[in-house]
Scaffold this active site. Structure first.
Site, PDB file in Angstrom:
ATOM      1  N   VAL A 140       0.864  -1.173   0.000  1.00 16.00           N
ATOM      2  CA  VAL A 140       0.000   0.000   0.000  1.00 16.00           C
ATOM      3  C   VAL A 140       0.900   1.223   0.000  1.00 16.00           C
ATOM      4  CG1 VAL A 140      -2.046  -1.050   1.045  1.00 16.00           C
ATOM      5  CG2 VAL A 140      -0.275  -0.107   2.518  1.00 16.00           C
ATOM      6  N   SER A 141       0.449   2.278  -0.656  1.00 16.02           N
ATOM      7  CA  SER A 141       1.298   3.442  -0.902  1.00 16.02           C
ATOM      8  C   SER A 141       1.465   4.370   0.287  1.00 16.02           C
ATOM      9  CB  SER A 141       0.747   4.251  -2.078  1.00 16.02           C
ATOM     10  OG  SER A 141       0.710   3.447  -3.233  1.00 16.02           O
ATOM     11  N   THR A 142       0.486   4.411   1.180  1.00 12.73           N
ATOM     12  CA  THR A 142       0.596   5.317   2.327  1.00 12.73           C
ATOM     13  C   THR A 142       0.409   4.534   3.617  1.00 12.73           C
ATOM     14  OG1 THR A 142      -1.757   5.848   2.466  1.00 12.73           O
ATOM     15  CG2 THR A 142      -0.424   7.185   0.957  1.00 12.73           C
ATOM     16  N   GLN A 159      -3.288   3.753   4.471  1.00  7.38           N
ATOM     17  CA  GLN A 159      -3.991   2.681   3.782  1.00  7.38           C
ATOM     18  C   GLN A 159      -3.785   1.366   4.533  1.00  7.38           C
ATOM     19  OE1 GLN A 159      -2.109   3.232  -0.056  1.00  7.38           O
ATOM     20  NE2 GLN A 159      -4.023   4.021  -0.906  1.00  7.38           N
ATOM     21  N   GLY A 215       3.186   2.112   3.183  1.00  6.33           N
ATOM     22  CA  GLY A 215       3.703   3.464   3.037  1.00  6.33           C
ATOM     23  C   GLY A 215       4.824   3.547   2.017  1.00  6.33           C
TER      24      GLY A 215
END
Length: 182
Positions: free
Chosen positions: A8-10, A13, A35
């Site tokens: 997940v990018s952040t 999330q 992240g």
């Protein structure tokens, strides 16, 4: 062994949807990045996973974009897996390189990606040629105008130190040296 990769990018999330799907697919080992953007080259869990993979393993992702930064990067990763006798599955796209159909589909993806790259290069070259034919200067703008270079030459020939002249024109010494040499 089935090994799953989730990302997940952040930090806000939640990777649970991916992790649950990977567990249901039978993954015995999970590697989760939280992240971490897919565009970054520094993905410690992915690097650890790629190091841990062995002959006969299967790498499983929830969705293709979780693994690759771009189609070209994804193709490179999966080609590397194939050369190590590691299969690849994407659950959402139902892609499985352990099957003949999955290998054909992946080969088509690779061919279309290469074709797309070639078209982009061809269009870029044609665009640059057309711009040059119209008299457009292509590339980064010069740091110093012709008049500034002439003024700098006069100052240097008059005894001013080149570094001082460079500071006067707010350019690096290397830029001034190149401009004077041209």
């Amino acid at each position: 062994m089935k090994r799953g990769y989730a990302r997940v990018s952040t930090n806000e999330q939640n990777p649970d949807l991916q992790v649950n799907a990977l567990r249901e697919a039978g993954c015995e080992a999970l590697y989760v990045e939280q992240g971490v953007s897919g565009s970054t080259t520094q993905r410690p869990e992915l690097d650890r996973l790629l190091d841990d993979l062995e002959d006969g393993d299967t790498l499983i992702v929830w969705k293709l974009d979780r693994l690759g930064r771009s189609l070209q990067h994804l193709l490179g990763v999966v080609s590397g897996l194939r050369s190590r006798s590691v299969d690849f599955r994407s659950l959402t796209e139902a892609l499985d390189t352990s099957t003949p159909g999955g290998r054909v589909l992946f080969s088509i993806m690779g061919a279309s990606s290469e074709f797309e790259r070639d078209l982009i290069v061809e269009r870029t070259v044609a665009g640059i040629r057309a711009a040059k034919a119209r008299g457009v200067t292509v590339g980064r703008p010069r740091s110093m105008s012709h008049e500034q270079v002439q003024h700098a030459k006069t100052l240097v020939e008059g005894g001013e130190p080149k570094r001082k002249v460079a500071r006067l024109f707010k350019v690096s010494a290397a830029t001034l040296y190149r401009a004077l040499a041209a």
